[in-house]
Write an enzyme that holds these catalytic residues in place. Structure first.
Site, short mmCIF file in Angstrom:
data_model
loop_
_atom_site.label_atom_id
_atom_site.label_comp_id
_atom_site.label_asym_id
_atom_site.label_seq_id
_atom_site.Cartn_x
_atom_site.Cartn_y
_atom_site.Cartn_z
N PRO A 30 -1.95 -0.38 19.74
CA PRO A 30 -1.85 -0.63 18.15
C PRO A 30 -2.01 0.43 16.85
CG PRO A 30 -4.02 -1.51 19.16
CD PRO A 30 -3.11 -0.87 20.26
N TYR B 54 4.94 6.36 9.95
CA TYR B 54 4.06 5.45 9.66
C TYR B 54 4.60 4.37 8.75
CZ TYR B 54 -0.40 2.83 8.88
OH TYR B 54 -1.29 1.97 8.72
N LYS C 264 2.90 -0.46 15.23
CA LYS C 264 4.28 -0.59 15.40
C LYS C 264 4.81 -2.02 16.21
CE LYS C 264 5.59 3.26 13.18
NZ LYS C 264 5.33 2.64 11.94
N HIS D 109 0.80 -1.09 0.07
CA HIS D 109 -0.18 0.02 0.19
C HIS D 109 1.04 1.15 0.06
CE1 HIS D 109 -3.98 -1.72 1.76
NE2 HIS D 109 -3.63 -2.50 0.61
P1 FAD Z 1 4.63 -12.43 20.65
O1 FAD Z 1 4.02 -12.38 19.50
O2 FAD Z 1 3.74 -12.34 21.99
O3 FAD Z 1 5.34 -13.58 20.88
C1 FAD Z 1 5.91 -14.24 22.19
C2 FAD Z 1 5.77 -15.77 22.36
O4 FAD Z 1 6.49 -16.25 23.46
C3 FAD Z 1 4.39 -16.40 22.27
O5 FAD Z 1 4.30 -17.29 21.32
C4 FAD Z 1 4.26 -17.05 23.49
O6 FAD Z 1 3.37 -18.11 23.49
C5 FAD Z 1 5.69 -17.27 24.04
N1 FAD Z 1 5.99 -17.40 25.35
C6 FAD Z 1 5.48 -16.81 26.42
N2 FAD Z 1 5.94 -17.06 27.60
C7 FAD Z 1 6.76 -18.08 27.06
C8 FAD Z 1 7.53 -18.83 27.92
N3 FAD Z 1 7.57 -18.94 29.60
N4 FAD Z 1 8.09 -19.89 27.58
C9 FAD Z 1 8.24 -20.18 26.24
N5 FAD Z 1 7.71 -19.39 25.43
C10 FAD Z 1 6.70 -18.26 25.92
N6 FAD Z 1 2.14 -4.66 15.45
C11 FAD Z 1 2.43 -4.34 14.38
O7 FAD Z 1 3.76 -3.98 13.81
N7 FAD Z 1 1.42 -3.77 13.15
C12 FAD Z 1 0.21 -4.09 13.46
O8 FAD Z 1 -0.46 -3.81 12.54
C13 FAD Z 1 -0.19 -4.42 14.65
N8 FAD Z 1 -1.55 -4.83 15.00
C14 FAD Z 1 -1.91 -5.38 16.05
C15 FAD Z 1 -3.14 -5.59 16.40
C16 FAD Z 1 -3.69 -6.21 17.62
C17 FAD Z 1 -5.03 -6.53 17.57
C18 FAD Z 1 -2.56 -6.63 18.52
C19 FAD Z 1 -3.14 -7.21 19.77
C20 FAD Z 1 -1.34 -6.46 18.22
C21 FAD Z 1 -1.11 -5.71 17.10
N9 FAD Z 1 0.47 -5.59 16.70
C22 FAD Z 1 0.52 -4.97 15.59
C23 FAD Z 1 1.64 -5.80 17.72
C24 FAD Z 1 1.82 -7.25 17.50
O9 FAD Z 1 1.18 -8.43 17.39
C25 FAD Z 1 3.13 -7.63 18.50
O10 FAD Z 1 3.94 -6.61 18.81
C26 FAD Z 1 3.99 -8.92 18.30
O11 FAD Z 1 3.31 -10.21 18.16
C27 FAD Z 1 5.10 -9.02 19.12
O12 FAD Z 1 6.06 -10.11 18.81
P2 FAD Z 1 6.67 -10.80 19.99
O13 FAD Z 1 7.39 -11.91 19.20
O14 FAD Z 1 7.51 -10.06 20.55
O15 FAD Z 1 5.85 -11.23 20.97
C1 DHB Z 2 -3.99 -3.38 11.53
C2 DHB Z 2 -3.76 -3.33 12.91
C3 DHB Z 2 -3.16 -2.05 13.48
O1 DHB Z 2 -2.84 -2.00 14.77
C4 DHB Z 2 -3.15 -1.07 12.46
O2 DHB Z 2 -2.64 0.29 13.18
C5 DHB Z 2 -3.36 -0.84 11.14
C6 DHB Z 2 -3.75 -2.39 10.66
C7 DHB Z 2 -4.31 -4.55 10.89
O3 DHB Z 2 -4.95 -5.58 11.68
O4 DHB Z 2 -4.57 -4.91 9.87
#
Ligand code: FAD
Ligand code: DHB
Length: 397
Positions: free
Chosen positions: A296, A388, A300, A72
């Site tokens: 969210p 962004y 980021k 996009h």
């Molecule tokens: P996580 O994805 O939380 O992964 C951590 C992993 O560690 C999990 O699989 C968990 O099961 C595991 N774990 C936990 N404890 C233990 C343990 N003790 N031992 C072993 N394993 C363990 N980000 C964006 O950049 N763009 C977006 O558009 C965006 N939209 C979002 C929309 C929503 C609704 C939400 C909720 C989040 C959004 N995010 C977005 C944020 C993004 O999803 C997270 O920042 C991302 O998942 C972080 O990745 P991570 O690997 O650090 O953590």
């Molecule tokens: C989506 C999630 C977000 O948090 C955002 O800022 C934009 C898009 C998504 O899930 O597509």
């Protein structure tokens, strides 16, 4: 058992770090507490910054993103019933965002891991870290009914916001650790709908009834959100009521609105800003949500996780290639510079586009003026666009 880097957590941060270490010829073992389907099925992020997409390409995991993801070059901001186009690519020298679900990102990384033959253990329990202030830190855990101990050169805490690594860092550092926290008095109700997108760009809406966001996952599936109180129970929202609210907030005066279709998934997410400082204690290094959370609104979280991994992977590579530790020593400081800028942007997007309890008509007019300024000033629009699509990471892949 011994490995060079023990990685706790197989979300985007842990899997991407495992892939980068593999590319650099460094051993790792990844330990994940959930099963594979659970990690894949979590409906979360959808927007990848240009630099995250570039990083995935450089790590050899970007093929499907380019085939099936959607590039996009624009985004809309909508208020007062009108959509305003922000030409992201035009304002940032050609950078764009990629709409590609986190589910797909983790699937691609899991397949890449499988192809390397390197270990990734699911459903481990009782994970704990030990001796992080020595050069042989250890991870203890249970797997397949037996106790295990993994001796590592380093431990990467990629276990998300509710993991065990940040508490371990806190108890190792005591008063030397600082935690910055802000919760917001709202959450997001999000749905996946079996309805083809009616817009070719995302739409961030500020409406008198509150924030709403129009996004998508494919040519057939839309992803939509609107602001609700943080403790909202999803069972109180029928599908009909959800669509009524989506349409009330998103429909613009020119008649644009989302296509309605069956709801495939619905949930409520809380919103929070959080930063742990520093991001390491001895040989335990945190990356991604384990160290920081953003609301969210700026899209980021996953992108920050990828930027942490790039810095951390580069520091491990320097250690093994040149026996130097200066990049490891600078990791937390370098990562936090980007983290704080993303915190600022996510906070600003959140407070500009949401309605908060206790605000009065002054605040509403101030927010509208903020938005009107952005769409009317090239300088302000460029500032939004460059944040962004993602601020530059000045690190070579
Ligand atoms: P996580 O994805 O939380 O992964 C951590 C992993 O560690 C999990 O699989 C968990 O099961 C595991 N774990 C936990 N404890 C233990 C343990 N003790 N031992 C072993 N394993 C363990 N980000 C964006 O950049 N763009 C977006 O558009 C965006 N939209 C979002 C929309 C929503 C609704 C939400 C909720 C989040 C959004 N995010 C977005 C944020 C993004 O999803 C997270 O920042 C991302 O998942 C972080 O990745 P991570 O690997 O650090 O953590
Ligand atoms: C989506 C999630 C977000 O948090 C955002 O800022 C934009 C898009 C998504 O899930 O597509």
């Amino acid at each position: 058992m011994h490995t060079q880097v023990g990685i706790i957590g197989a979300g985007p941060a842990g899997l991407l770090l495992g892939q980068m270490l593999h590319v650099k010829g460094i051993d790792s073992v990844i330990l994940e507490s959930r099963n594979q389907d659970y990690v894949i099925d979590r409906v979360r992020a959808g927007v990848l910054e240009q630099s995250t997409a570039d990083f995935m390409d450089a790590m050899g995991v970007g093929d499907r993103l380019h085939r099936e993801g959607m590039r996009h070059e624009d985004v809309y901001v909508s208020f007062g019933g009108r959509r305003h186009l922000i030409p992201l690519a035009e304002l940032t020298g050609g950078k764009a965002i990629y709409v590609y679900g986190q589910n797909e990102v983790v699937k691609d990384l899991m397949n890449a891991r499988l192809a390397t033959g390197r270990p990734l253990h699911y459903e481990v329990s009782d994970v704990s870290v030990h001796d992080i202030n020595t050069d042989q830190p250890r991870i203890r855990y249970r797997h397949n009914g037996s106790d295990q101990e993994l001796i590592c050169d380093f431990i990467a805490g990629c276990d998300g916001f509710h993991g065990i690594c940040r508490p371990a860092l806190a108890s190792a550092l005591g008063d030397a650790a600082k935690f910055y926290d802000r919760t917001y008095p709202c959450g997001w109700l999000g749905i996946l709908a079996d309805a083809p997108p009616s817009s070719d760009a995302l739409v961030y809406t500020y409406h008198e009834r509150g924030f709403a966001l129009y996004s998508m996952r494919s040519q057939k599936i839309t992803r939509l959100y609107f602001q609700v109180p943080p403790d909202e129970d999803i069972r109180d929202w029928s599908d009909e009521a959800i669509w009524e609210e989506m349409l009330a907030r998103m429909t613009t005066v020119d008649g644009w609105k989302p296509n309605v279709g069956p709801i495939l998934n619905k949930n409520v997410t809380a919103m929070r800003s959080f930063v742990a400082e520093p991001m390491n204690a001895g040989r335990l290094f945190l990356a991604g949500d384990a160290a920081h959370i953003v609301p969210p609104t700026g899209a980021k979280g996953l992108n920050l996780a990828a930027a942490d991994v790039l810095l951390l992977g580069r520091a491990f590579a320097q250690f093994y290639r040149e026996s130097k530790t200066d990049l490891l020593a600078r990791y937390s400081c370098e990562a936090l510079k980007r983290v704080w800028k993303a915190q600022r942007f996510s906070w600003w997007m959140t407070q500009t586009l949401h309605k908060f309890p206790g605000e009065n008509p002054f605040d509403y007019q101030r927010q509208l003026a903020d938005l009107d300024y952005i769409v009317g000033s090239k300088a302000a629009m460029t500032s939004l666009a460059e944040n962004y699509v993602g601020l530059p990471i000045d690190v070579a892949f």
